[in-house]
Structures are given as structure tokens and as C-alpha cells.
Design a protein around this motif. Structure first.
Motif, PDB file in Angstrom:
ATOM      1  N   ARG A   1       0.813  -1.225   0.000  1.00  0.00           N
ATOM      2  CA  ARG A   1       0.000   0.000   0.000  1.00  0.00           C
ATOM      3  C   ARG A   1       0.846   1.276   0.000  1.00  0.00           C
ATOM      4  N   ALA A   2       2.122   1.153   0.453  1.00  0.00           N
ATOM      5  CA  ALA A   2       2.972   2.355   0.499  1.00  0.00           C
ATOM      6  C   ALA A   2       3.818   2.495  -0.768  1.00  0.00           C
ATOM      7  N   SER A   3       3.683   1.541  -1.699  1.00  0.00           N
ATOM      8  CA  SER A   3       4.535   1.541  -2.902  1.00  0.00           C
ATOM      9  C   SER A   3       3.845   2.264  -4.060  1.00  0.00           C
ATOM     10  N   ARG A   4       4.655   2.517  -5.099  1.00  0.00           N
ATOM     11  CA  ARG A   4       4.070   2.900  -6.397  1.00  0.00           C
ATOM     12  C   ARG A   4       3.892   1.612  -7.175  1.00  0.00           C
ATOM     13  N   ILE A   5       2.756   1.433  -7.840  1.00  0.00           N
ATOM     14  CA  ILE A   5       2.532   0.185  -8.585  1.00  0.00           C
ATOM     15  C   ILE A   5       2.110   0.502 -10.021  1.00  0.00           C
ATOM     16  N   VAL A   6       2.917   0.037 -10.973  1.00  0.00           N
ATOM     17  CA  VAL A   6       2.507   0.084 -12.386  1.00  0.00           C
ATOM     18  C   VAL A   6       1.765  -1.218 -12.647  1.00  0.00           C
ATOM     19  N   VAL A   7       0.476  -1.111 -12.910  1.00  0.00           N
ATOM     20  CA  VAL A   7      -0.392  -2.282 -13.083  1.00  0.00           C
ATOM     21  C   VAL A   7      -0.551  -2.558 -14.577  1.00  0.00           C
ATOM     22  N   PHE A   8       0.074  -3.653 -15.039  1.00  0.00           N
ATOM     23  CA  PHE A   8      -0.103  -4.016 -16.451  1.00  0.00           C
ATOM     24  C   PHE A   8      -1.567  -4.378 -16.674  1.00  0.00           C
ATOM     25  N   SER A   9      -2.145  -3.729 -17.676  1.00  0.00           N
ATOM     26  CA  SER A   9      -3.529  -4.004 -18.038  1.00  0.00           C
ATOM     27  C   SER A   9      -3.558  -4.158 -19.552  1.00  0.00           C
ATOM     28  N   THR A  10      -4.692  -4.017 -20.138  1.00  0.00           N
ATOM     29  CA  THR A  10      -4.827  -4.317 -21.555  1.00  0.00           C
ATOM     30  C   THR A  10      -5.842  -3.385 -22.210  1.00  0.00           C
ATOM     31  N   ALA A  11      -5.671  -3.182 -23.515  1.00  0.00           N
ATOM     32  CA  ALA A  11      -6.665  -2.404 -24.271  1.00  0.00           C
ATOM     33  C   ALA A  11      -7.978  -3.165 -24.374  1.00  0.00           C
ATOM     34  N   ASN A  12      -7.981  -4.445 -23.958  1.00  0.00           N
ATOM     35  CA  ASN A  12      -9.227  -5.217 -23.963  1.00  0.00           C
ATOM     36  C   ASN A  12     -10.287  -4.633 -23.038  1.00  0.00           C
ATOM     37  N   VAL A  13      -9.914  -3.733 -22.150  1.00  0.00           N
ATOM     38  CA  VAL A  13     -10.946  -3.135 -21.283  1.00  0.00           C
ATOM     39  C   VAL A  13     -11.840  -2.173 -22.069  1.00  0.00           C
ATOM     40  N   TYR A  14     -11.400  -1.764 -23.260  1.00  0.00           N
ATOM     41  CA  TYR A  14     -12.214  -0.872 -24.103  1.00  0.00           C
ATOM     42  C   TYR A  14     -13.118  -1.696 -25.011  1.00  0.00           C
ATOM     43  N   PRO A  15     -14.153  -1.062 -25.560  1.00  0.00           N
ATOM     44  CA  PRO A  15     -14.944  -1.758 -26.586  1.00  0.00           C
ATOM     45  C   PRO A  15     -14.153  -1.837 -27.884  1.00  0.00           C
ATOM     46  N   LEU A  16     -14.609  -2.683 -28.808  1.00  0.00           N
ATOM     47  CA  LEU A  16     -13.990  -2.734 -30.138  1.00  0.00           C
ATOM     48  C   LEU A  16     -14.348  -1.440 -30.867  1.00  0.00           C
ATOM     49  N   ARG A  17     -13.446  -0.999 -31.729  1.00  0.00           N
ATOM     50  CA  ARG A  17     -13.631   0.281 -32.424  1.00  0.00           C
ATOM     51  C   ARG A  17     -13.806   0.083 -33.919  1.00  0.00           C
ATOM     52  N   ASP A  18     -14.571   0.989 -34.520  1.00  0.00           N
ATOM     53  CA  ASP A  18     -14.707   1.027 -35.972  1.00  0.00           C
ATOM     54  C   ASP A  18     -13.318   1.268 -36.570  1.00  0.00           C
ATOM     55  N   ILE A  19     -12.899   0.433 -37.497  1.00  0.00           N
ATOM     56  CA  ILE A  19     -11.526   0.579 -38.003  1.00  0.00           C
ATOM     57  C   ILE A  19     -11.344   1.850 -38.830  1.00  0.00           C
ATOM     58  N   MET A  20     -12.445   2.487 -39.225  1.00  0.00           N
ATOM     59  CA  MET A  20     -12.324   3.738 -39.972  1.00  0.00           C
ATOM     60  C   MET A  20     -12.202   4.940 -39.023  1.00  0.00           C
ATOM     61  N   GLY A  21     -12.463   4.721 -37.733  1.00  0.00           N
ATOM     62  CA  GLY A  21     -12.444   5.846 -36.778  1.00  0.00           C
ATOM     63  C   GLY A  21     -11.164   5.857 -35.956  1.00  0.00           C
ATOM     64  N   ARG A  22     -11.215   6.529 -34.817  1.00  0.00           N
ATOM     65  CA  ARG A  22     -10.026   6.644 -33.961  1.00  0.00           C
ATOM     66  C   ARG A  22      -9.961   5.481 -32.961  1.00  0.00           C
ATOM     67  N   GLY A  23      -8.772   5.275 -32.420  1.00  0.00           N
ATOM     68  CA  GLY A  23      -8.612   4.272 -31.375  1.00  0.00           C
ATOM     69  C   GLY A  23      -9.121   4.797 -30.033  1.00  0.00           C
ATOM     70  N   SER A  24      -9.292   3.877 -29.075  1.00  0.00           N
ATOM     71  CA  SER A  24      -9.779   4.278 -27.746  1.00  0.00           C
ATOM     72  C   SER A  24      -8.766   5.166 -27.056  1.00  0.00           C
ATOM     73  N   ARG A  25      -9.301   6.166 -26.348  1.00  0.00           N
ATOM     74  CA  ARG A  25      -8.434   7.038 -25.538  1.00  0.00           C
ATOM     75  C   ARG A  25      -8.699   6.759 -24.066  1.00  0.00           C
ATOM     76  N   GLU A  26      -7.778   7.240 -23.243  1.00  0.00           N
ATOM     77  CA  GLU A  26      -7.862   6.985 -21.805  1.00  0.00           C
ATOM     78  C   GLU A  26      -9.158   7.533 -21.210  1.00  0.00           C
ATOM     79  N   SER A  27      -9.702   8.602 -21.815  1.00  0.00           N
ATOM     80  CA  SER A  27     -10.920   9.212 -21.282  1.00  0.00           C
ATOM     81  C   SER A  27     -12.180   8.441 -21.697  1.00  0.00           C
TER      82      SER A  27
END
Ligand SMILES: NC(=O)c1ccc[n+]([C@@H]2O[C@H](COP(=O)([O-])OP(=O)(O)OC[C@H]3O[C@@H](n4cnc5c(N)ncnc54)[C@H](OP(=O)(O)O)[C@@H]3O)[C@@H](O)[C@H]2O)c1
Length: 338
Positions: free
Chosen positions: A134-160
Motif C-alpha cells: 500500500r505504500a509503494s508505487r505500482i505500475v499495473v499491467f492491463s490491456t486495451a481489452n478493457v475498451y470496446p472494439l472500435r470502428d476501423i475507420m475511426g479513432r482508437g480508444s483514448r484513456e478518457s
């Protein structure tokens, strides 16, 4: 700095290249106080990340421990390996204190047979680790899989963008983030969600899968028609330097390369290199897992290895019959099991 090596042909060259720290990595190590602990260090990325941290610390001239934790001990010069099942609370309690934690642990592909184990690994272990460190800094590896799939003609998912994971594996990855987020918001844990897609290391990765299929004359599925990739060393370098950006509430960073590639353009590149024909199956679907990593590139700099160079390296590696981890990425599966 732009990587200028023309080709990587041996395992020694590959491991040297994947673990070579950049000037920015070494400078980060100089600023960062304390040891580095890597949880989940024996998979595809952990061993090269551990070596990169070791080499950066040595080049920075700092005496510090780099500790690699997993159920199977890794062997890397100057890296202390500890075997530990992270589902065992007593074993986690006995791990050494450490201010800098890189959290790579997760349940792998093919986990559909034991969904409860996937949830335990991806959603219970984060709570055990968040309490212990709890007192450390933690870089948590995650994945773009948390976003929905995107239209390939549009933009990729952003953090917001709001998460909307497809399928149970991807949902469990969002569960991992939510548990860390709880500890961050309630108890001030400093962390960063490192939403990666997809690392390439020459022994595995989306480009390696495509190149290998083209080389063998096997059909390529076009259902998921596009993807993003990043050289694994660039991803590891971002991970180390993300330690300086851990925050409460958690910071989110998409991590991938600059471009979106289509399966067909990658296949045609390799087909031209190998003087083979491409064989396709299915029709290109309208959506794919795509993310926009411009915030990462602004914060930490552009990747040092361009997609073009990476494709050259992969072509040469596959052509030479270089070692493969035989771990297909399943990038063509739309329900996200990465
Ligand atoms: N590689 C990519 O392109 C990519 C893309 C998106 C997200 N990610 C995520 O980034 C992280 C690192 O990627 P990776 O490719 O190196 O993953 P990986 O090959 O699946 O490695 C996962 C690690 O977790 C460890 N682990 C699993 N269960 C454990 C347990 N009960 N106790 C202790 N350790 C345990 C494994 O080691 P043992 O089996 O020895 O315990 C292994 O070291 C993963 O969380 C992955 O999902 C990777």
C-alpha cells in the motif's frame, strides 16, 4: 533516440536488444529511490523487463535490488528470483518491502476452461497485492481489452473513453483495474494502469503470427482486420518510466505504437519478403481492438523502434527459422483473450 540496428538474428542479439536501457531509462533509475519488484516476472515480458531494470540500475551507478517474483523462478544476471504464488496471502506477506512495483501477474490465454481461476488471479490477487504494497508505487499491467472494439475507420480508444470490455477475460482485466482503483481512492495507493496492446518480441506477437502463417502458406483470418503493436523493449521502457507517474487516483496510459496496421497490409509485406502468396479466410470485419497512445508518446516520448523496422526484424527472424515461444496471440479472436 531512434533504433538503427538493421537485423536481429540470434537469441543473444534479441535478448541484448530487448533489455538494453535507453538514456531515459537510466536517467529515470537515477531519480527513482529504492529497489524494484516485478510481480509475475516469468511470462513473455517479465524476464526482459527484469534485465532492462538491472542494466538501467547498473548504468545509473546505483546499488539496488531488482527482484523478480513468480511461481517459476527466472534466471537473469543480477536479478534476485523469488518463487511465490500470489494467491497465497502468507507468501505475499513475506515478500520484501519495495517502493517500486511492476505488476505483470495475470491469467494467460486459454483460460476459458477455468473462469473462476482467471477471476481469482485478475481480481482477488490485486487486492492482496494492494494491501501488502500500500505504500509503494505500482505500475499495473492491463490491456486495451478493457475498451470496446472500435470502428476501423475511426479513432482508437483514448484513456478518457469509458471501458466496455467484450467477454469474460476482458471483464476480469477491468476487475483488476477496479480493485486497484478502490485501494487507490480509499487508501491513497499510487498506481498507473498500463493498458498495453500488443507487445512484439520476435519469438511471439501479432506480427510474428502473421509472418509465420504467410511463411507456411497458412490462411489468415480477416475477422479482426486491424491491430496496434509495439516493440517489447519500448513497452518495457515505458513501464519502468511509468513508475514516476503513479498517482492517486490512478493514472491511465494506453501503451502501443504510433500506427494502426491492417492484417492485409502486414501479410502483403511479409508475402513480398518471402516471395509467397497470401491466403485469406473470411471477410474483413468492421471493428477491432484499437487504441490511441498519443498521451503516452507525449509523456514518455515516441517508441524508438518504428513499425517498419519491427516488420523487417520479424521477417528476417521468421525467415531464419528463429526460436518461437509457440504462444499465438489470438489477436483474431474478437472477444479479447489477450
Ligand atoms: N504481452 C502483451 O502483448 C500484453 C498485451 C496486453 C496485456 N498484457 C498483460 O501484461 C502482463 C505481462 O504480459 P506477459 O505477456 O508477460 O504475460 P504472461 O506471459 O501471461 O505472464 C503472466 C505472469 O503471471 C505469473 N503468474 C500467473 N499466476 C501467478 C500466480 N498465482 N502467482 C504468481 N505469479 C503468477 C506468471 O508466472 P508463473 O506462471 O511462473 O507463476 C507470469 O510470470 C500480463 O498481465 C498480460 O495480461 C500483455
Amino acid at each position: 533516440m531512434i533504433e538503427t540496428i538493421d537485423t536481429i538474428e540470434t537469441l543473444t542479439e534479441l535478448e541484448e536488444s530487448l533489455s538494453r536501457p535507453s538514456a531515459a531509462d537510466i536517467a529515470c533509475m537515477r531519480r527513482l529511490a529504492g529497489d524494484v519488484l516485478i510481480l509475475g516476472a516469468s511470462g513473455k515480458m517479465g524476464p526482459t523487463l527484469a534485465r532492462l531494470c538491472r542494466r538501467a540500475a547498473d548504468a545509473a551507478g546505483e546499488t539496488r535490488r531488482v527482484i523478480a517474483v513468480s511461481r517459476r523462478a527466472i534466471k537473469a544476471p543480477g536479478v534476485e528470483a523469488i518463487t511465490c504464488d500470489l494467491l497465497d496471502r502468507a507468501a505475499v506477506a513475506a515478500l520484501p518491502d519495495c517502493p517500486n512495483v511492476l505488476y505483470l501477474a495475470g491469467r494467460k490465454f486459454g483460460s476459458s476452461g477455468s473462469p473462476e481461476l482467471t477471476w481469482a488471479m485478475n481480481a482477488i490477487v490485486p487486492g492482496v497485492v494492494a494491501e501488502r504494497f500500500r505504500a509503494s508505487r505500482i505500475v499495473v499491467f492491463s490491456t486495451a481489452n478493457v475498451y470496446p472494439l472500435r470502428d476501423i475507420m475511426g479513432r482508437g480508444s483514448r484513456e478518457s473513453d469509458a471501458p466496455d470490455p467484450v467477454g469474460e477475460y476482458a471483464q476480469s482485466c477491468l476487475g483488476r483495474e477496479r480493485v486497484f482503483e478502490y485501494y487507490s481512492n480509499q487508501r491513497g495507493l499510487r498506481c498507473l494502469f498500463f493498458r498495453l496492446n500488443y507487445a512484439v518480441d520476435l519469438r511471439y506477437g501479432v506480427l510474428v503470427d502473421i509472418a509465420t502463417k504467410v511463411h507456411r502458406g497458412e490462411p489468415l483470418d480477416l475477422t479482426v482486420p486491424a491491430f496496434n503493436v509495439i516493440w517489447q523493449r519500448d513497452a518495457n521502457s515505458y513501464a519502468l518510466r511509468s513508475l514516476e507517474h503513479c498517482a492517486s487516483p490512478p493514472r491511465i496510459l494506453n501503451v502501443t505504437g504510433l500506427e494502426t496496421l491492417t492484417v492485409q497490409e502486414a501479410a502483403e509485406f511479409f508475402a513480398a519478403r518471402f516471395k509467397r502468396d497470401c491466403v485469406y479466410r473470411g471477410t474483413p470485419g468492421p471493428v477491432a481492438l484499437l487504441s490511441d497512445a498519443s498521451a503516452c508518446h507525449q509523456l514518455l516520448g515516441s517508441p524508438e523502434v518504428s513499425t517498419e523496422r519491427l516488420m523487417e526484424w520479424v521477417a528476417r527472424w521468421v525467415e531464419c527459422g528463429g526460436e518461437s515461444l509457440n504462444k499465438p496471440t489470438h489477436f483474431e479472436v474478437p472477444d479479447g483473450r489477450f
